[in-house]
Scaffold this active site. Structure first.
Site, PDB file in Angstrom:
ATOM      1  N   HIS A 157       0.110   5.128  37.653  1.00  0.00           N
ATOM      2  CA  HIS A 157       0.964   5.097  38.834  1.00  0.00           C
ATOM      3  C   HIS A 157       2.203   5.948  38.554  1.00  0.00           C
ATOM      4  O   HIS A 157       2.718   5.945  37.435  1.00  0.00           O
ATOM      5  CB  HIS A 157       1.380   3.656  39.173  1.00  0.00           C
TER       6      HIS A 157
ATOM      7  N   GLU B  50      -5.061   0.079  43.552  1.00  0.00           N
ATOM      8  CA  GLU B  50      -6.353   0.450  44.115  1.00  0.00           C
ATOM      9  C   GLU B  50      -7.529  -0.156  43.349  1.00  0.00           C
ATOM     10  O   GLU B  50      -8.573  -0.431  43.934  1.00  0.00           O
ATOM     11  CB  GLU B  50      -6.505   1.979  44.152  1.00  0.00           C
TER      12      GLU B  50
END
Length: 391
Positions: A272, A325
């Site tokens: 991320h 995700e």
């Protein structure tokens, strides 16, 4: 008479990484701590303890509703789920045109039509009450648009919204046409809450840039949807499951991961741009997935552990953990949401955060207008004479 001196360009990192561009009261992400919040509350705690409607109210009005406010807000937003007749009539054509691209592409068109049909006016020309009314109308309609477009693409008739169902339950009902299981509803609701907002991500920033021009709310949302559709932003939940499919079996985990890491390939569902610790959304969604249990969850947990272990071996000192995700894909798969609807489901939540940011940006009349560094041939150069046609 004096003239103002031009503003000198300011050098900033590529992608504006870490650059503060405005003030916000909506929330923040503290990546080094693995923490993010909506207004003054932990987003994960809100997902664990409150309803989607509660968080929606918080983002738009700044407070969590009491019991009477919750009932009133739920009734008002439920009534807004129903589409104008001209918008509903256009959906089959939009679905046919976007059949190869999917519901998210169709949503861009449908949002523009919805805004025009509902008479959305430029933010610059409207007051706070009208802006908020437009935001509520658009946000409430997005799940109806998405599920209708999906079903039409599958050759099925759209399922109309039910005013008696909360946001998440109604979304699953419109998607599947069947009464949703309470356990699945709560899991999807927690996912939706966890993805309402997340700092100045690409789609939120896009929405605010458009809002800074004074454009109408539908234009801002359509731009945000376009940004979200990119696989480096919201388009990764189904790709994370594709990773699990590509690995296939437990014995293939290590060789598959080693090959990708050594080749420098990106492993979807990991990493991320902000978090340097475990993504708190991923941690919560892993807990939800483990409550369901089953082979898919067990395999996902195995893959997560081996990715982190192999990275620690091959890339020591590099922090790379699952992002939202990875387990979002697992949870949505377990709840019966088709993979092509993973990112659209993300949009059904994030539209609330986008809207809140648009309303906040509309209070600032300054247009967002950064600069770029020119790196082409040095100007001015003589314009070559046009050659006459032969003959």
């Amino acid at each position: 008479m004096t003239t103002a001196s031009p503003v000198s360009p300011i050098e900033v990192p590529r992608g504006l990484k870490g650059v503060v561009v405005t003030d916000t009261a909506l929330g923040d992400v503290r990546g080094s701590e693995g923490f993010y919040h909506y207004r003054q509350y932990s987003a994960v705690e809100l997902a664990r303890t409150r309803t989607f409607e509660d968080v929606w109210h918080l983002m738009l009005y700044g407070t969590l509703p009491d019991r009477d406010e919750r009932a009133d807000f739920a009734a008002r937003t439920a009534a807004l789920r129903h589409l104008p007749e001209d918008v509903a009539a256009a959906l089959p054509a939009i679905a046919r045109s976007s059949a190869l691209s999917g519901p998210l592409a169709g949503l861009r068109t449908a949002l523009s039509l919805l805004g025009a049909s509902a008479g959305f006016r430029p933010l610059y020309d409207t007051g706070a009450d009208r802006r908020r009314a437009d935001a509520l109308a658009a946000s409430a309609a997005v799940p109806t648009l998405l599920t209708a477009l999906h079903r039409l693409c599958q050759g099925l008739e759209p399922v109309g919204p039910r005013d008696d169902l909360p946001y998440a339950a109604n979304y699953l009902f419109m998607l599947t046409g069947t009464e949703p299981d309470p356990g699945r509803v709560r899991a999807v609701e927690q996912y939706l809450i966890s993805t309402v907002d997340h700092g100045f991500n690409a789609s939120t920033f896009t929405a605010r840039v458009i809002a800074s021009t004074g454009a109408d709310l539908a234009a801002c949302l359509a731009g945000a949807v376009g940004a979200l559709s990119g696989p480096l932003h919201g388009g990764a939940p189904s790709r994370a499951l594709d990773t699990l499919d590509a690995i296939g079996t437990p014995e293939r985990i290590d060789p598959w991961i080693r090959e990708r890491v050594l080749a420098g390939d990106r492993i979807m569902g990991f990493g991320h741009p902000v978090y340097r610790t475990e993504d708190p959304r991923s941690r919560m969604l892993r807990d939800i997935a483990e409550e369901f249990g089953g082979p898919l969850v067990e395999f996902a947990v195995q893959v997560e552990r081996r990715v982190e272990a192999i990275l620690a071996e091959l890339k020591p000192g590099r922090e790379l953990h699952t992002n939202v995700e990875f387990y979002a894909g697992v949870v949505m798969e377990l709840c019966g949401i088709p993979r092509e609807m993973f990112t659209p489901t993300f949009a059904a939540a994030r539209v609330v955060g986008w809207s809140a940011n648009i309303l906040e940006q509309a209070e600032d009349s300054k247009i967002i207008r950064p600069a770029a560094r020119y790196v082409g041939p040095p100007p001015p150069q003589p314009v070559p004479a046009a050659q006459r046609p032969a003959g």
